[in-house]
Design an enzyme around this catalytic site. Structure first.
Site, PDB file in Angstrom:
ATOM      1  N   GLU A  92       0.810  -1.221   0.000  1.00  0.00           N
ATOM      2  CA  GLU A  92       0.000   0.000   0.000  1.00  0.00           C
ATOM      3  C   GLU A  92       0.842   1.269   0.000  1.00  0.00           C
ATOM      4  OE1 GLU A  92      -3.308   2.011   3.000  1.00  0.00           O
ATOM      5  OE2 GLU A  92      -3.206  -0.161   2.807  1.00  0.00           O
ATOM      6  N   ASP A  93       1.997   1.239   0.669  1.00  0.00           N
ATOM      7  CA  ASP A  93       2.722   2.483   0.943  1.00  0.00           C
ATOM      8  C   ASP A  93       4.063   2.639   0.246  1.00  0.00           C
ATOM      9  OD1 ASP A  93       0.677   3.236   2.610  1.00  0.00           O
ATOM     10  OD2 ASP A  93       1.670   2.591   4.450  1.00  0.00           O
TER      11      ASP A  93
END
Length: 205
Positions: A92-93
């Site tokens: 996600e990051d």
């Protein structure tokens, strides 16, 4: 108090040596399971080396704390679950990370556990954050129990560190926990009281 025990397990193991010391209680240092967790620890630490949280702490401290909640507080021994906890935000990051890369390094089960706790890209929903979050929560309702445990430990640690965020974000996370994550905890019969206690602390401030 339950939250005191959670905080203690995090505070007592704030470096690699003490973290891996917990793993050594169950696996010798030449065991494949020990080596895989050690590899995941190093992978997460390197990937998030330049990332900090709202309060200025290294983001990696959050990843390690979630894994500690699982290992120490919940007594999780499943190697893949511990690895997925350390890597739960990496797709996600962190640019350059996807499920294929996680799968190639740590196997299909770890990649699957990470998939369930990863929010889809906002652009997939026309930048509609509410719809993205609704779909994410819907997926969690059908996720394997192991992914749900990771997500609830993640939410618990986020609540314990919400003091470092602005008032709007605190309010939003509190409401989301009340609306969704408490019911999810009750469904799985895990971390119910810890989440409730963390909410009470925040609301009493």
């Amino acid at each position: 108090m339950t939250l005191d025990r959670v905080r203690e397990c995090i505070q007592n193991h704030k470096d690699r040596e003490s973290f891996m010391g917990i793993v050594l209680r169950y696996y010798p240092p030449d065991d494949e399971r020990y080596l895989k967790i050690e590899k995941a620890y190093h992978t997460a630490k390197v990937a998030f080396a330049e990332v900090v949280r709202d309060g200025g702490d290294r983001y990696f401290e959050h990843l390690r704390s979630v894994a500690l909640i699982l290992m120490v507080h919940l007594r999780v021994r499943d190697t893949d679950v511990i690895i997925a906890a350390l890597l739960h935000d990496i797709v996600e990051d962190i640019e350059g990370w996807d499920y294929n890369r996680v799968r190639d390094l740590f196997g299909p089960r770890v990649a699957m556990l990470v998939w369930y706790v990863t929010k889809p890209k906002l652009k997939e929903f026309g930048d509609d954050k509410r719809e993205r979050d609704r779909r994410y929560h819907e997926n969690l309702l059908h996720a394997p129990r192991e992914s749900v445990i990771i997500k609830l430990a993640d939410r618990l640690h986020n609540l314990l560190t919400l003091w470092e965020t602005d008032a709007e974000k605190r309010s939003r996370k509190i409401q989301e926990t009340q609306d969704f994550y408490l019911a999810l905890a009750e469904k799985e019969c895990i971390l119910i009281h810890e989440l409730e206690d963390a909410l009470r602390e925040l609301q009493a401030s």
